[in-house]
Scaffold this active site. Structure first.
Site, PDB file in Angstrom:
ATOM      1  N   ASP A  33       0.810  -1.218   0.000  1.00 39.53           N
ATOM      2  CA  ASP A  33       0.000   0.000   0.000  1.00 39.53           C
ATOM      3  C   ASP A  33       0.846   1.273   0.000  1.00 39.53           C
ATOM      4  O   ASP A  33       0.335   2.358  -0.214  1.00 39.53           O
ATOM      5  CB  ASP A  33      -0.916   0.012   1.231  1.00 39.53           C
ATOM      6  CG  ASP A  33      -1.875  -1.168   1.222  1.00 39.53           C
ATOM      7  OD1 ASP A  33      -2.339  -1.544   0.120  1.00 39.53           O
ATOM      8  OD2 ASP A  33      -2.153  -1.714   2.298  1.00 39.53           O
ATOM      9  N   HIS A  34       2.132   1.136   0.249  1.00 34.58           N
ATOM     10  CA  HIS A  34       2.985   2.325   0.456  1.00 34.58           C
ATOM     11  C   HIS A  34       4.192   2.254  -0.469  1.00 34.58           C
ATOM     12  O   HIS A  34       5.246   1.794  -0.061  1.00 34.58           O
ATOM     13  CB  HIS A  34       3.436   2.372   1.911  1.00 34.58           C
ATOM     14  CG  HIS A  34       4.060   3.654   2.304  1.00 34.58           C
ATOM     15  ND1 HIS A  34       3.329   4.733   2.696  1.00 34.58           N
ATOM     16  CD2 HIS A  34       5.356   4.049   2.372  1.00 34.58           C
ATOM     17  CE1 HIS A  34       4.132   5.722   3.013  1.00 34.58           C
ATOM     18  NE2 HIS A  34       5.374   5.331   2.817  1.00 34.58           N
ATOM     19  N   PHE A  35       4.191   2.571  -1.624  1.00 40.38           N
ATOM     20  CA  PHE A  35       3.171   3.091  -2.539  1.00 40.38           C
ATOM     21  C   PHE A  35       3.017   2.074  -3.655  1.00 40.38           C
ATOM     22  O   PHE A  35       4.040   1.530  -4.086  1.00 40.38           O
ATOM     23  CB  PHE A  35       3.640   4.430  -3.121  1.00 40.38           C
ATOM     24  CG  PHE A  35       3.797   5.519  -2.100  1.00 40.38           C
ATOM     25  CD1 PHE A  35       2.691   6.253  -1.692  1.00 40.38           C
ATOM     26  CD2 PHE A  35       5.016   5.802  -1.532  1.00 40.38           C
ATOM     27  CE1 PHE A  35       2.818   7.274  -0.761  1.00 40.38           C
ATOM     28  CE2 PHE A  35       5.151   6.815  -0.592  1.00 40.38           C
ATOM     29  CZ  PHE A  35       4.058   7.548  -0.197  1.00 40.38           C
ATOM     30  N   ILE A  40       7.981   1.381  -0.784  1.00 47.53           N
ATOM     31  CA  ILE A  40       9.077   1.797   0.091  1.00 47.53           C
ATOM     32  C   ILE A  40       8.658   1.566   1.544  1.00 47.53           C
ATOM     33  O   ILE A  40       7.476   1.581   1.870  1.00 47.53           O
ATOM     34  CB  ILE A  40       9.480   3.278  -0.115  1.00 47.53           C
ATOM     35  CG1 ILE A  40       8.323   4.224   0.196  1.00 47.53           C
ATOM     36  CG2 ILE A  40      10.015   3.498  -1.513  1.00 47.53           C
ATOM     37  CD1 ILE A  40       8.701   5.696   0.201  1.00 47.53           C
TER      38      ILE A  40
END
Length: 164
Positions: A33-35, A40
């Protein structure tokens, strides 16, 4: 501690310093989800990895008799992204320790390159919050956690220091 953000200790000098390893893998849910498309490791999780490394060092300095909690992030400077496949070396040192609190400094490295510099302050809850009542049991360093940690610390002390 629900999530442990370090994989193992590489070095552990009681009351002085600790070095931990964190392997970042795409198997970690937060990276999806990140990103999306450019995963990362969030900087807040790198701070947490340092807090766990340094907090364990501070807790062990008093044989886990104190409830050690993160009180303040004095400094957190980041110099690069951390991506899946990276191995992080988390180095923490105790700057000062008193009955009420402790301060630590440290850095996170990848292949010898400094990724972050982090300074933290920890409170010894029972010594520092006059008039407030907390459970007698150590809710920070539970029995299961400390037995696991003692095995890790013994392994680190028994084996030669690894370098990262």
């Amino acid at each position: 501690m629900r999530w442990i953000w370090i994989d193992k200790f590489l070095e552990f000098e009681s009351g002085r310093r600790a070095v931990a390893l964190k392997n970042v893998t795409l198997a970690e849910d937060h990276l999806h989800d990140h990103f999306p498309g450019f995963p990362i490791m969030p900087e807040c999780l790198m701070i947490e990895a340092m807090a766990q490394t340094a907090g364990i060092l501070v807790g062990q300095a008093n044989d886990f008799r104190e409830k050690v909690v993160l009180a303040k992030i004095s400094k957190a400077v980041f110099f690069d992204f951390v991506r899946p496949g990276d191995s992080l070396r988390i180095e923490a040192q105790i700057s000062s320790i008193a009955p009420e609190a402790a301060s630590t400094t440290g850095c996170i490295l990848r292949d010898g390159q400094v990724i972050a510099e982090i300074e933290l302050m920890f409170s010894h809850v029972d010594q520092n919050l006059a008039g407030k009542k907390f459970p007698e049991e150590n809710f920070v360093f539970t029995g299961l956690f400390t037995s696991l940690l003692r095995d890790i610390v013994l392994d680190a002390a028994a084996s030669p220091a690894e370098t990262g």
